[in-house]
Write a protein that holds these residues in place. Structure first.
Motif, PDB file in Angstrom:
ATOM      1  N   PHE A 182       0.743  -1.382  -0.112  1.00  0.00           N
ATOM      2  CA  PHE A 182       0.031   0.077   0.062  1.00  0.00           C
ATOM      3  C   PHE A 182       1.085   1.217   0.014  1.00  0.00           C
ATOM      4  CE2 PHE A 182      -2.540  -3.340   2.717  1.00  0.00           C
ATOM      5  CZ  PHE A 182      -3.269  -3.592   1.720  1.00  0.00           C
ATOM      6  N   GLY A 183       1.899   1.239  -0.453  1.00  0.00           N
ATOM      7  CA  GLY A 183       2.846   2.542  -0.620  1.00  0.00           C
ATOM      8  C   GLY A 183       3.753   2.670   0.535  1.00  0.00           C
ATOM      9  N   SER A 184       4.565   3.836   0.498  1.00  0.00           N
ATOM     10  CA  SER A 184       5.620   3.993   1.457  1.00  0.00           C
ATOM     11  C   SER A 184       4.935   4.881   2.839  1.00  0.00           C
ATOM     12  CB  SER A 184       6.766   4.763   0.958  1.00  0.00           C
ATOM     13  OG  SER A 184       6.273   5.526   0.179  1.00  0.00           O
ATOM     14  N   MET A 185       3.690   5.094   2.650  1.00  0.00           N
ATOM     15  CA  MET A 185       3.089   6.331   3.613  1.00  0.00           C
ATOM     16  C   MET A 185       3.067   5.560   5.115  1.00  0.00           C
ATOM     17  SD  MET A 185      -0.596   8.195   3.812  1.00  0.00           S
ATOM     18  CE  MET A 185      -0.140   9.193   2.525  1.00  0.00           C
ATOM     19  N   ILE A 193     -11.146   6.264  11.262  1.00  0.00           N
ATOM     20  CA  ILE A 193     -10.913   5.530   9.968  1.00  0.00           C
ATOM     21  C   ILE A 193     -11.292   6.232   8.728  1.00  0.00           C
ATOM     22  CG2 ILE A 193     -12.908   4.200  10.088  1.00  0.00           C
ATOM     23  CD1 ILE A 193     -11.418   1.611   9.563  1.00  0.00           C
ATOM     24  N   TRP A 194     -12.192   6.887   8.835  1.00  0.00           N
ATOM     25  CA  TRP A 194     -12.746   7.405   7.541  1.00  0.00           C
ATOM     26  C   TRP A 194     -12.241   8.807   7.305  1.00  0.00           C
ATOM     27  CZ3 TRP A 194     -14.950   3.727   4.751  1.00  0.00           C
ATOM     28  CH2 TRP A 194     -15.475   2.606   5.424  1.00  0.00           C
ATOM     29  N   SER A 195     -11.209   9.341   8.218  1.00  0.00           N
ATOM     30  CA  SER A 195     -10.583  10.490   8.120  1.00  0.00           C
ATOM     31  C   SER A 195      -8.956  10.227   7.619  1.00  0.00           C
ATOM     32  CB  SER A 195     -10.665  11.449   9.305  1.00  0.00           C
ATOM     33  OG  SER A 195     -11.919  11.561   9.646  1.00  0.00           O
ATOM     34  N   MET A 196      -8.492   8.952   7.827  1.00  0.00           N
ATOM     35  CA  MET A 196      -7.273   8.772   7.255  1.00  0.00           C
ATOM     36  C   MET A 196      -7.255   8.477   5.808  1.00  0.00           C
ATOM     37  SD  MET A 196      -6.850   4.809   9.014  1.00  0.00           S
ATOM     38  CE  MET A 196      -7.555   5.314  10.699  1.00  0.00           C
ATOM     39  N   SER A 197      -5.857   8.339   5.451  1.00  0.00           N
ATOM     40  CA  SER A 197      -5.886   7.930   4.105  1.00  0.00           C
ATOM     41  C   SER A 197      -6.133   6.765   3.539  1.00  0.00           C
ATOM     42  CB  SER A 197      -4.167   8.264   3.610  1.00  0.00           C
ATOM     43  OG  SER A 197      -3.412   7.301   4.207  1.00  0.00           O
ATOM     44  N   VAL A 198      -6.408   6.645   2.386  1.00  0.00           N
ATOM     45  CA  VAL A 198      -6.758   5.074   1.719  1.00  0.00           C
ATOM     46  C   VAL A 198      -5.715   4.204   2.009  1.00  0.00           C
ATOM     47  CG1 VAL A 198      -7.548   3.961  -0.336  1.00  0.00           C
ATOM     48  CG2 VAL A 198      -8.278   6.300  -0.179  1.00  0.00           C
ATOM     49  N   GLU A 199      -4.488   4.472   1.777  1.00  0.00           N
ATOM     50  CA  GLU A 199      -3.260   3.512   2.187  1.00  0.00           C
ATOM     51  C   GLU A 199      -3.458   2.946   3.620  1.00  0.00           C
ATOM     52  OE1 GLU A 199      -2.977   6.631   0.693  1.00  0.00           O
ATOM     53  OE2 GLU A 199      -2.470   6.053  -1.335  1.00  0.00           O
ATOM     54  N   ARG A 201      -5.993   2.978   5.665  1.00  0.00           N
ATOM     55  CA  ARG A 201      -7.012   2.085   5.838  1.00  0.00           C
ATOM     56  C   ARG A 201      -7.049   0.861   5.205  1.00  0.00           C
ATOM     57  NH1 ARG A 201     -11.344   5.239   2.690  1.00  0.00           N
ATOM     58  NH2 ARG A 201     -10.848   6.774   4.021  1.00  0.00           N
ATOM     59  N   TYR A 202      -6.301   0.586   4.066  1.00  0.00           N
ATOM     60  CA  TYR A 202      -6.307  -0.580   3.617  1.00  0.00           C
ATOM     61  C   TYR A 202      -5.487  -1.534   4.380  1.00  0.00           C
ATOM     62  CZ  TYR A 202      -8.829   0.632  -0.746  1.00  0.00           C
ATOM     63  OH  TYR A 202      -9.725   0.817  -1.688  1.00  0.00           O
ATOM     64  N   ASN A 203      -4.040  -0.611   5.008  1.00  0.00           N
ATOM     65  CA  ASN A 203      -3.366  -1.461   5.920  1.00  0.00           C
ATOM     66  C   ASN A 203      -3.836  -1.921   6.979  1.00  0.00           C
ATOM     67  OD1 ASN A 203      -0.211  -1.660   6.156  1.00  0.00           O
ATOM     68  ND2 ASN A 203      -0.674  -0.438   8.082  1.00  0.00           N
ATOM     69  N   TYR A 204      -4.735  -1.012   7.612  1.00  0.00           N
ATOM     70  CA  TYR A 204      -5.365  -1.291   8.803  1.00  0.00           C
ATOM     71  C   TYR A 204      -6.426  -2.658   8.745  1.00  0.00           C
ATOM     72  CZ  TYR A 204      -9.251  -0.807  12.421  1.00  0.00           C
ATOM     73  OH  TYR A 204     -10.170  -0.836  13.430  1.00  0.00           O
ATOM     74  N   TRP A 205      -7.143  -2.565   7.711  1.00  0.00           N
ATOM     75  CA  TRP A 205      -8.256  -3.741   7.063  1.00  0.00           C
ATOM     76  C   TRP A 205      -7.335  -5.034   6.937  1.00  0.00           C
ATOM     77  CZ3 TRP A 205     -11.476  -0.530   3.340  1.00  0.00           C
ATOM     78  CH2 TRP A 205     -12.444   0.385   4.149  1.00  0.00           C
TER      79      TRP A 205
END
Length: 501
Positions: A182-185, A193-199, A201-205
């Motif tokens: 999911f990138g280097s972020m 959860i809905w205020s964080m970046s997409v990357e 969020r995917y990392n969390y899920w």
């Protein structure tokens, strides 16, 4: 009442059981049941509620929690005595139809009758598998209490497992981000959860999915088969907590940032806005009551259960208080550098010593929630699954290792993972869980103590309330006092949660 006792007695196997768990094993289970997430959320609560009043409230709740746990053990002993008595067949000459009935006259034979052969007087020792808390409510209080228990323990367990899933995913998501996917972020998970970046969020899920797979595997084993795992995770948890405390104390002794103008200290005495939510957190943090019958059922020396229960609660209270005060003093309440809602994430910026050393410490502390929730989550799934298995007679007869029992444990996890995928505010989750914890931790144990004593005294005489597990705080007066306190405390916690969400 007698019909309820007979109904439970015929479906509960009132036969002596042989168990091998030592006092230490049971102590570990109590600690792991309680520790799960409280140790991660208590520091944030103390730092915002006032250190002095938080310490006092935590002490009071810990004392009440340990007292009410022992009340549940006493209720198990009285329930076994009542059920055993209801299963004893009558003698041929005791047929009720052959006893002449005298008008307006009643002859009673109890354990206190000196001139007549006394009734069979129980010793109130727990020899069989302890009656689950749900059935205790059915026997002594009635169907309404059973419904109340079912609702409370189901919602509380859902909320607890929801929180554990959040802590696992956030801790690993920050400590070991999946950059190759999911990138280097890098993610700090201080936002919704809905205020964080997409990357992020995917990392969390992704870590939620990993945690789900782990818990499904572990939950194929019931509580009695997890002792070695629980001991190992408990040892690792205490080691991680020791590292947190040592590094905090060293930092408090050497750091000068406490005198900086931009340092925002935690309230020393009391903060009304933060204390309401913190109080529900203190209730949440010392709750393991619905698991007490299962823990006692695994003990070889059940008469020593006080050591396991009081020792477990004393240990968690001490760790909560010391860690909470230390983190509140060092980090303060600044929005960016203050105590995090998941306190272990504060160690992401740890920089004392050589680079290899401080990186090791930072990773070790931030991975603590993985160990903590990994120990507690399957215990809650086991208890909730057992509770669901009690709903039908044909389900009760199947053992804890049956496919049906495993299916119930798995099913109990689903709402937690759905909730954790949608909302990740740890402090709010803990506060909500604390509200439903009032019934399990305070109200129902107090009612069980009052009504179980009354039932035994009505059956065997006024002196038959105490059990081998009774102590000074077993008197009904203390139970009435906790009922009054819990009603006032619930209203206060609910009002503050609504006004300061």
């Amino acid at each position: 009442y007698q019909r309820r006792v007979r109904g439970i007695a015929h479906v509960t196997h009132m036969v002596a059981t042989t168990n091998s768990n030592s006092v230490l094993d049971s102590y570990v289970l109590v600690v792991n049941f309680v520790f799960g997430a409280g140790v991660l959320g208590i520091p944030y609560a103390i730092s915002h509620a006032g250190m002095v009043m938080s310490g006092l409230a935590l002490c009071i709740m810990s004392a009440m929690s340990s007292i009410s746990m022992i009340w549940i053990v006493e209720a198990c002993a009285r329930a076994e005595a009542c059920a055993q008595g209801s299963l004893q067949p009558k003698k041929d000459d005791e047929d009720d139809d052959n006893i002449p009935q005298l008008p307006n006259q009643r002859l009673e034979v109890t354990c206190e009758t000196p001139a007549l052969e006394p009734a069979s007087c129980p010793d109130f020792k727990i020899r069989a598998k302890p009656v689950p808390m749900r059935d205790l409510c059915t026997i002594f209080i009635g169907p309404a209490a059973t419904v109340g228990f079912d609702c409370s323990v189901t919602i509380f367990s859902f909320v607890s497992m929801w929180l554990y899933a959040v802590l696992f995913a956030e801790s690993l998501g920050q400590t070991l981000p999946l950059h190759f996917l999911f990138g280097s972020m890098d993610c700090d998970y201080k936002h919704e959860i809905w205020s964080m970046s997409v990357e992020c969020r995917y990392n969390y899920w992704s870590y939620l999915v990993l945690f789900l797979a782990m818990m499904l595997l572990i939950s194929t084993r019931n509580m009695s088969e997890q002792i070695l795992l629980q001991k190992s995770l408990s040892f690792l948890a205490f080691f991680c907590i020791a590292v947190m405390l040592v590094t905090l104390w060293v930092a408090l002794g050497t750091s000068t940032h406490l005198k900086d103008s931009d340092y925002k200290a935690s309230p020393a005495l009391f903060d009304s806005a933060g204390f309401g939510k913190a109080f529900a957190t203190f209730v949440f943090a010392q709750l393991a009551h619905h698991g007490i019958p299962g823990i006692i059922g695994l003990m070889a020396e059940r008469e020593r259960c006080h050591i396991s229960i009081l020792g477990g609660v004393a240990t968690t209270f001490t760790v909560y208080l010391v860690l909470g005060l230390s983190t509140a003093l060092f980090f303060g309440t600044d929005s960016s550098d203050g105590v995090n809602k998941v306190v272990t994430l504060n160690w992401s910026s740890y920089s004392e010593g050589a680079q290899a050393f401080h990186e090791l410490i930072a990773y070790l502390v931030r991975l603590y929630p993985v160990v903590s929730v990994g120990a507690a989550f399957p215990l809650y799934a086991d208890v909730l699954g057992k509770n669901w298995q009690m709903y039908k007679e044909e389900w009760k007869s199947q053992g804890n290792s049956s496919y049906l029992a495993i299916l119930f444990r798995w099913s109990s996890m689903i709402p937690a993972f759905i909730g954790s995928a949608l909302m990740n505010d740890a402090s709010l989750i803990i506060a909500i869980g604390g509200l439903f914890g009032f019934a399990i931790e305070l109200v129902l144990p107090a009612l069980l103590q009052i009504y179980s004593i009354k039932a035994c005294q009505a059956r065997w005489g006024a002196d038959m309330g105490p059990t081998p597990y009774s102590w000074h705080f077993s008197k009904p007066g203390y139970a009435w006092g906790i009922l009054v306190f819990s009603a006032a405390a619930f209203v206060y916690a609910l009002a503050n949660l609504i006004m300061h969400p």
